[in-house]
Design an enzyme around this catalytic site. Structure first.
Site, PDB file in Angstrom:
ATOM      1  N   TRP A 149       0.543  44.302  47.547  1.00 17.95           N
ATOM      2  CA  TRP A 149       0.056  44.000  48.897  1.00 17.95           C
ATOM      3  C   TRP A 149       0.720  42.746  49.452  1.00 17.95           C
ATOM      4  CZ3 TRP A 149      -4.061  40.205  50.368  1.00 17.95           C
ATOM      5  CH2 TRP A 149      -4.270  39.240  49.383  1.00 17.95           C
ATOM      6  N   ASP A 150       1.351  41.972  48.566  1.00 16.13           N
ATOM      7  CA  ASP A 150       2.046  40.756  48.980  1.00 16.13           C
ATOM      8  C   ASP A 150       2.990  41.032  50.156  1.00 16.13           C
ATOM      9  OD1 ASP A 150       1.198  40.687  46.290  1.00 16.13           O
ATOM     10  OD2 ASP A 150       2.634  39.148  45.748  1.00 16.13           O
TER      11      ASP A 150
ATOM     12  N   GLU B 124      -8.757  37.382  41.736  1.00 14.54           N
ATOM     13  CA  GLU B 124      -8.805  38.216  40.529  1.00 14.54           C
ATOM     14  C   GLU B 124      -9.599  37.573  39.394  1.00 14.54           C
ATOM     15  OE1 GLU B 124      -4.675  39.082  39.822  1.00 14.54           O
ATOM     16  OE2 GLU B 124      -4.687  40.779  41.206  1.00 14.54           O
TER      17      GLU B 124
ATOM     18  N   LYS C 204      -9.415  32.009  42.023  1.00 15.05           N
ATOM     19  CA  LYS C 204      -7.973  31.982  41.762  1.00 15.05           C
ATOM     20  C   LYS C 204      -7.173  31.765  43.047  1.00 15.05           C
ATOM     21  CE  LYS C 204      -4.356  34.953  39.816  1.00 15.05           C
ATOM     22  NZ  LYS C 204      -3.990  36.317  39.451  1.00 15.05           N
ATOM     23  N   GLN C 205      -7.593  32.457  44.113  1.00 17.57           N
ATOM     24  CA  GLN C 205      -6.779  32.436  45.339  1.00 17.57           C
ATOM     25  C   GLN C 205      -7.652  32.747  46.544  1.00 17.57           C
ATOM     26  OE1 GLN C 205      -5.160  36.152  43.472  1.00 17.57           O
ATOM     27  NE2 GLN C 205      -4.233  36.350  45.492  1.00 17.57           N
TER      28      GLN C 205
END
Ligand code: BGC
Length: 770
Positions: A357-358, A488, A601-602
């Protein structure tokens, strides 16, 4: 962190040879040209730690899956970007002793990646065991003009002896992937041919039958004179070489010029690939090193003219943004809709070179602004071509009626990742694919894309969302259970705010897109409805019911959007309170501990706040930013850029600057101690976003560009270019002025800070700001 590279505006520079940094440098100094790429391995033999990596775009291997416990629906294979036959090798012997930087005394070592020109340069002095000293200067590049060609100039000077120097330029197909699941080698060699001054190898992948042919030709010069050669020729089953030996006197220098061709069956008929390679190599050889280099450097100059960002007054920041832009331009050129952008590009094996998806969430904005629309369009068409596979993928999981679930990780449209929490649960990727269509259209105004390719993708995605939610009698709302959000470090959670938000947005946008196609191209609209057997009234009624009744977890007290149900039950510790020694936690903590912790994480909720910023007032954005930034560890490269943009949005310029350095120097200074595995190519586009959307405050609203720039106190000025609907704008921001030059296209009206201006064709506007 590991900060060993020198700050410089245009170059990455490593001074002194430190073997412990070599694998990291091999990543950082990587070269690529969209068609192929390679890590910065040494040409000469090296017995120390190295990750040999040569990659050819679109050539991959479906390695047999390896999982602990098989689950129904797991993909059969995990795609691997293939370490391809190596063409850079040149063994060097000095009076019979092999040059090997792991074994000799090395001094004056300098490795330079000149990003302005796209060349890798290395120089050093080596002292062999018998005291013979040589000076080596090596320079190589992968042509961005003729993308199947690479060239090397490798010079050796005898510093303190008269004697013999031998070169052994070779091609080697006996290569392996470090991450091969069963230690298999993936190539069968079909042809190995060598003769005086040249060599060729054709190899084919054991599965999928990709063919790659590499070839070389070379010359050796002394004092500008081409030398006669009588090579001894080797032709083994996977290796070909020529060895040439020369007598030298102290002070003399020999230069070997090696020309290589790298061709794949993506672009050549398998029966003609050898012949074609012979032609490509012969043409490169005829043209000669200097002419190849000259045209390559000129092509880089024009790439930079469109995509450079300048930063005055802060060398570390300037170097970093150029590094990010350079690597992106080396990875994807957008000419071939079969190709995409792997998270590591051509710089390492991790993530298998596959599409994530990046691409849609991060790379699309970069290419939209720095390239012609066709480049992004090709990225969208890539997904359009995979629609049928996405429908089959959803069917495998039990969905029906044309619901499409795009894979989290793919090469050809099939899912090829096999961790269930990612493969089955990280479904938010479907939303990013829809958002990229929206983003492309709002940026380019190419609304016809919807009728041509976009609408059926959007319908497949919306159908998926409408089946993925279920109605909760307890909540009297639609819920989405068992998902993994972008963060994640949480798996199998219920009601991930981001996933539910983007799902709802998709169902709304798909209806807008349908209305547009119906109005502007009714016959195509009917055709799509018939092809997809779309029951308009029933399906849209269901979507609208979900849109109106979706459940989103929110903390009633503070108004913070909750990442998922129960997030506040976790022990709330802040990232600042975490012992730096345990970071990154994924290298120090058990998975069990990570999953139970509140650490993120993000960007997750903040990813949604970023995408749908218009829906929230500034106070809501700030509240959510403050809450989540303090709990986010940024252990995914995709994270700090989004936080940096939001920090700029809420006026936290210092925070935005720190996060900018983190995103832009992530690999250069190895924040997450993993650069030896390869670079984070896709997040580099996020770095670009953090300047243009973050500090530059660029947005597209109602078909118009808006800039609300800020400038960090560390910078005197910065400038960037943006392509928008036929215009090319050059924006320059200093502490007291903002200037925009309309370099290409007609008059344009846009918003600068709070007011609307018209900037005439070929003219500029400068206004003051505080
Ligand atoms: C991130 C994903 C990303 C992948 C590839 C993971 O570490 O969590 O969001 O898609 O890396 O970049």
């Amino acid at each position: 962190m590991n900060e060993y590279l020198k700050h410089d505006e245009w170059c990455m520079i490593e001074e002194g040879f430190t073997p412990e940094n070599h694998r990291s440098s091999e990543s950082i100094f990587s070269l690529g040209n969209g068609n192929m790429g390679q890590r910065a391995m040494f040409e000469e033999h090296y017995s120390g730690k190295t990750l040999q990596g040569t990659y050819v775009a679109g050539v991959y291997y479906p390695d047999k899956t390896r999982v602990g416990w098989w689950k129904n629906g797991y993909p059969e294979y995990f795609a691997k970007v293939l370490n391809a036959p190596n063409w850079i090798g040149i063994d060097v012997k000095i009076n019979g002793e092999m040059l090997d930087l792991a074994k000799c005394k090395v001094s004056e070592f300098v490795r330079t990646l000149n990003m302005q020109e796209g060349v890798l340069i290395r120089s050093f002095v080596a002292e062999m065991s018998n005291g013979n000293q040589i000076q080596v200067n090596a320079k190589r590049f992968l042509s961005i003009v003729t993308s199947e060609v690479g060239a090397i100039r490798y010079s050796v000077a005898a510093l303190n002896f008269d004697g013999q120097i031998s070169f052994n330029p070779y091609l080697d197909a006996d290569v392996a992937n470090e991450d091969s699941n069963y230690d298999e080698k993936f190539w069968d060699v079909l042809i190995c041919k060598s003769s005086n001054g040249e060599g060729f190898i054709t190899a084919k992948t054991k599965k999928l039958d990709f063919h790659v042919c590499i070839g070389m030709k070379y010359d050796v010069y002394k004092d500008g004179q081409k030398l006669e050669m009588l090579p001894s020729i080797k032709e083994e089953t996977k290796y070909v070489s020529n060895t040439v030996e020369f007598d030298v006197k102290q002070g003399e220098e020999l230069s070997l010029y090696k020309y290589a061709g790298v061709l794949s069956s993506l672009n050549h008929d398998k029966n003609e690939i050898l012949e074609d390679a012979q032609k490509v190599v012969a043409e490169a050889y005829e043209k000669g090193y200097e002419s190849l280099l000259e045209e390559h450097v000129a092509a880089w100059a024009s790439k930079w003219a469109n995509s450079d960002i300048t930063i005055e007054g802060d060398v570390a920041a300037q170097q970093a943004i150029r590094f990010n832009i350079f690597q992106l331009n080396q990875t994807y050129t957008g000419e071939d809709e079969r190709l995409n952008i792997g998270p590591k590009g051509f710089t390492g094996e991790k993530y298998g070179g596959s599409t994530y998806w990046d691409t849609e969430a991060y790379c699309v904005p970069f290419y939209l602004s720095t390239s012609k629309p066709e480049v992004t369009r090709n990225l969208l068409i890539y997904r359009h071509k995979h629609l049928q596979k996405a429908i089959e993928n959803a069917e495998k999981l039990g969905f029906t009626n044309g619901a499409a679930l795009y894979p989290m990780v793919t090469m050809n449209g099939e899912e090829c990742h096999n961790e269930w929490e990612i493969t089955f649960e990280e479904i938010h990727r479907n939303g990013a694919i829809a958002f990229a269509i929206y983003n492309y259209i709002r940026h380019t105004d190419d609304k016809d894309y919807l009728a041509e390719f976009g609408l059926d993708v959007l319908i497949g995605i919306s159908r998926f969302w409408s089946q993925r939610v279920n109605y909760s009698e307890a909540k009297k709302k639609y819920v989405m259970l068992g998902v993994t959000g972008p963060n994640e470090y949480e798996n199998n959670i219920n009601n991930n705010w981001y996933t539910s938000t983007i799902a709802n947005w998709c169902m709304k946008y798909t209806q807008e897109a349908m209305a547009h196609v119906k109005e502007t191209n009714s016959s195509r609209f009917n055709e799509i409805m018939n092809n997809l057997k779309f029951d308009f009234d029933a399906e849209t009624a269901k979507w609208n019911d979900i849109i109106d009744n979706m459940y989103y977890p929110v903390d009633e007290e503070t108004g913070v959007f909750l990442q998922q149900d129960g997030y506040l039950d976790k022990e709330q510790i802040l990232a600042a309170d975490l012992d730096p020694k345990v970071r990154p936690i994924n290298q120090h903590w058990s998975w069990d501990r990570i999953l139970r912790s509140c650490f993120i994480k993000q960007a997750d909720v903040l990813q949604g706040v970023y995408l749908f910023e218009d829906q929230f007032d500034e106070e809501t954005i700030k509240k959510n930013y403050d809450f989540y930034e303090s709990r986010t560890l940024h252990e995914s490269s995709l994270s700090p850029c989004i936080h940096s943009i939001l920090a700029a949005k809420i006026g936290d310029i210092e925070g935005a600057y720190d996060l900018y350095l983190r995103t832009s120097r992530l690999d250069i200074d190895d924040y997450n101690m993993e650069v030896h595995e390869g670079l984070h190519i896709t997040s580099m586009a996020g770095t670009w976003m953090s300047i243009v959307e973050g500090f530059g405050g660029m947005r597209v609203q109602n078909g118009q560009l808006i800039f609300k720039p800020l400038i960090p106190k560390e910078w005197k000025s910065y400038s960037f270019k943006v392509r928008f609907r036929g215009n090319l704008l050059n924006v320059r921001v200093s502490a007291d002025e903002v200037g925009v030059i309309n370099e290409e296209g007609d008059d344009i009206s846009l918003f600068l800070i709070d007011d609307e201006y018209v900037i005439k064709k070929d003219s500029s506007l400068v206004i003051e700001h505080s």
